[in-house]
Design an enzyme around this catalytic site. Structure first.
Site, PDB file in Angstrom:
ATOM      1  N   ARG A   1     -12.045  46.784  -6.781  1.00 45.88           N
ATOM      2  CA  ARG A   1     -13.488  46.421  -6.731  1.00 45.88           C
ATOM      3  C   ARG A   1     -13.981  46.209  -5.307  1.00 45.88           C
ATOM      4  O   ARG A   1     -14.808  45.323  -5.049  1.00 45.88           O
ATOM      5  CB  ARG A   1     -13.783  45.159  -7.551  1.00 45.88           C
ATOM      6  CG  ARG A   1     -13.388  45.197  -8.972  1.00 45.88           C
ATOM      7  CD  ARG A   1     -14.132  46.255  -9.803  1.00 45.88           C
ATOM      8  NE  ARG A   1     -13.512  46.306 -11.098  1.00 45.88           N
ATOM      9  CZ  ARG A   1     -12.506  47.131 -11.385  1.00 45.88           C
ATOM     10  NH1 ARG A   1     -12.047  47.992 -10.493  1.00 45.88           N
ATOM     11  NH2 ARG A   1     -11.972  47.135 -12.584  1.00 45.88           N
TER      12      ARG A   1
ATOM     13  N   SER B   1     -18.132  41.212 -15.307  1.00 41.29           N
ATOM     14  CA  SER B   1     -17.208  40.183 -14.804  1.00 41.29           C
ATOM     15  C   SER B   1     -17.779  39.547 -13.543  1.00 41.29           C
ATOM     16  O   SER B   1     -18.196  40.247 -12.625  1.00 41.29           O
ATOM     17  CB  SER B   1     -15.859  40.812 -14.465  1.00 41.29           C
ATOM     18  OG  SER B   1     -15.247  41.239 -15.655  1.00 41.29           O
TER      19      SER B   1
ATOM     20  N   GLU C   1     -16.892  38.977  -7.860  1.00 46.39           N
ATOM     21  CA  GLU C   1     -17.051  40.433  -7.956  1.00 46.39           C
ATOM     22  C   GLU C   1     -18.540  40.779  -7.796  1.00 46.39           C
ATOM     23  O   GLU C   1     -18.897  41.783  -7.192  1.00 46.39           O
ATOM     24  CB  GLU C   1     -16.537  40.907  -9.324  1.00 46.39           C
ATOM     25  CG  GLU C   1     -16.627  42.402  -9.496  1.00 46.39           C
ATOM     26  CD  GLU C   1     -15.906  42.892 -10.745  1.00 46.39           C
ATOM     27  OE1 GLU C   1     -14.842  42.334 -11.112  1.00 46.39           O
ATOM     28  OE2 GLU C   1     -16.412  43.842 -11.371  1.00 46.39           O
TER      29      GLU C   1
END
Ligand SMILES: Cc1cc2nc3c(=O)[nH]c(=O)nc-3n(C[C@H](O)[C@H](O)[C@H](O)COP(=O)(O)OP(=O)(O)OC[C@H]3O[C@@H](n4cnc5c(N)ncnc54)[C@H](O)[C@@H]3O)c2cc1C
Length: 297
Positions: free
Chosen positions: A166, A216, A287
């Site tokens: 990510r 998320s 994130e």
């Protein structure tokens, strides 16, 4: 002042409509370029640009109004869906990832099934190195085309980026993705569609897809998922104002009934990180990005 629409430009645009978490103040100018020439014109306003955005599915804007330009890439080159040559698909950065995945599945191409579950643009997926169920987008990218803030075009490959979970750190900063060449494998329509069906079923069972969220909130650690850490602190269902830790998936912060402010979402994110750190010693890394992150204008 209410939002004013002129062609593809909006004045005093409500940032709530720009993101899947549905929070934020207003932006004085929101523009959706459709072509490279539109984008070049916009880039001339360099000192006024505040953010580049795709579908806003990993982005948190502030409650304060933004004085400047936000460039929305979700209409970019949309009519030019893709070209294919020897299993390589050239896809515009403005195309929605689920749309691309479904399109190639109709021809039995495998490799992009995971994208059906990620509600962003191809540009957003590239910038985040987004992925799920064991695949990340940069694993299937051959090259990308970008434009810098002087209006010059470039072709880049994975070697031009530091790529990790990510995270994408470009060697050449401040470039906007225009398109990607994606390598897929010829399979059968049935197999590809079955795979999509089973991973979407997993999603529906485990995630609050009907709620406003950005997916998320925190990255998983190598050892343990962020959701497990958050659950271990009994935070499922915990609320600050309209912001809530989802009861279905502990790593999803949701705007429970659409009334949360950005501050409440932020406060909840900070609360979760503090609780997890105090209990487990693990420092969770976010994130989700704040609006404007990833560029230096
Ligand atoms: C229900 C739900 C489920 C999700 N599941 C997943 C998942 O399984 N895996 C996963 O990785 N993510 C997931 N996400 C998060 C999100 O969808 C991804 O991070 C996606 O890649 C973001 O794409 P976007 O177009 O919405 O980007 P945005 O949120 O608009 O932007 C994200 C970043 O990309 C940059 N960016 C966007 N377009 C461009 C461009 N053309 N050029 C340069 N930079 C650009 C922005 O500046 C910003 O820094 C989920 C989100 C939701 C709401």
């Amino acid at each position: 002042m209410s939002s004013v629409y002129r062609g593809d430009e909006y004045s005093y645009f409500d940032m709530k409509k720009l993101t899947t978490i549905r929070v934020g103040g207003k932006v004085s100018e929101f523009v959706r370029p459709k072509s490279i020439s539109d984008l070049r014109l916009l880039i001339k306003k360099k000192n006024k640009i505040k953010a580049i955005i795709g579908k806003g599915s990993n982005t948190l804007p502030s409650d304060e109004d933004v004085d400047g330009v936000i460039i929305g890439m979700s209409d970019f080159n949309k009519s030019n869906l893709l070209q294919v040559k020897n299993n390589i698909f050239t896809v515009s950065s403005g195309i929605s990832a689920p749309k691309f995945s479904k399109f190639v599945s109709n021809y039995g191409y495998s490799g992009a099934e995971f994208m059906t579950a990620i509600p962003g643009t191809i540009g957003g997926l590239l910038s985040m190195n987004a992925g799920c169920y064991g695949t990340e987008i940069w694993e299937i990218v051959k090259r990308v085309q970008t434009i810098d803030l002087e209006g010059n075009l470039h072709t880049r490959t994975a070697d031009d980026y530091k790529i990790s979970y990510r995270c994408l750190i470009p060697k050449y900063k401040n470039e906007i993705f225009l398109s990607a060449d994606i390598i897929l494998i010829k399979s059968s329509v049935e197999k590809v569609k079955d795979k999509i069906k089973s991973l979407m079923l997993k999603r529906i069972m485990s995630q609050p897809l009907e709620k406003f969220s950005f997916g998320s909130t925190f990255k998983n650690t190598k050892e343990i998922s962020a959701a497990k850490l958050i659950e271990s602190c009994n935070l499922k269902g915990y609320k600050i104002g309209g912001a809530q830790v989802s009861l279905k998936h502990a790593n999803f912060v949701i705007n429970a009934n659409g009334t949360a402010s950005s501050k409440e979402i932020n406060d909840l994110i900070n609360h979760i990180a503090t609780k997890v750190f105090n209990k487990t010693g693990v420092k969770l890394e976010k994130e989700v990005r704040n609006l404007g992150d990833g560029f230096e204008f």
